[in-house]
Design a protein around this motif. Structure first.
Motif, short mmCIF file in Angstrom:
data_model
loop_
_atom_site.label_atom_id
_atom_site.label_comp_id
_atom_site.label_asym_id
_atom_site.label_seq_id
_atom_site.Cartn_x
_atom_site.Cartn_y
_atom_site.Cartn_z
N MET A 72 15.02 -1.95 -13.04
CA MET A 72 15.85 -3.33 -13.48
C MET A 72 14.86 -3.72 -14.72
N PRO A 73 15.37 -3.95 -15.87
CA PRO A 73 14.76 -4.46 -17.07
C PRO A 73 14.22 -5.94 -16.73
N ASN A 74 13.18 -6.35 -17.76
CA ASN A 74 12.83 -7.66 -17.44
C ASN A 74 13.42 -8.53 -18.63
N ILE A 75 13.66 -7.85 -19.66
CA ILE A 75 14.22 -8.66 -20.65
C ILE A 75 15.71 -9.27 -20.45
N LYS A 76 16.20 -10.55 -20.81
CA LYS A 76 17.26 -11.06 -20.28
C LYS A 76 18.75 -10.48 -20.86
N SER A 77 18.50 -10.01 -22.08
CA SER A 77 19.54 -9.31 -22.84
C SER A 77 19.77 -7.85 -22.07
N ALA A 78 18.74 -7.26 -21.83
CA ALA A 78 18.96 -5.87 -21.08
C ALA A 78 19.50 -6.05 -19.74
N VAL A 79 19.15 -7.19 -19.14
CA VAL A 79 19.63 -7.45 -17.70
C VAL A 79 21.16 -7.67 -17.73
N LYS A 80 21.77 -8.10 -18.68
CA LYS A 80 23.23 -8.47 -19.02
C LYS A 80 23.71 -7.35 -19.40
#
Length: 86
Positions: free
Chosen positions: A1-9
């Motif tokens: 799971m990514p850490n960056i907010k946009s990547a999570v989205k």
């Protein structure tokens, strides 16, 4: 799971789209299969099912599931099958 907010989205968005695309592709395959089964059993309803299958193919192109030439080729082959039996 990514850490960056946009990547999570993006991960969430992609999984939603993947499910939607899978459902639409499945419906497309089902409509084509129904037509081919009707054609194999010499059902009088085959022309109506061909129309429904072509409509499904056109919708798949609109939604970006298939390339327009792929859909045209599939429609041509399905129509050819109907004309061959008639």
């Amino acid at each position: 799971m990514p850490n960056i907010k946009s990547a999570v989205k993006r991960v969430k968005t992609i999984s939603t789209r993947t499910l939607r695309n899978a459902a639409a592709k499945s419906a497309l395959r089902t409509s084509i299969k129904k037509y081919e089964l009707a054609l194999a059993s010499n059902d009088a309803n085959a022309p109506a099912l061909l129309k429904a299958a072509c409509r499904s193919l056109d919708k798949a192109v609109t939604k970006g599931l298939l390339h327009k030439n792929t859909a045209a080729r599939k429609k041509s082959r399905l129509t050819k099958k109907l004309n061959k039996t008639a």
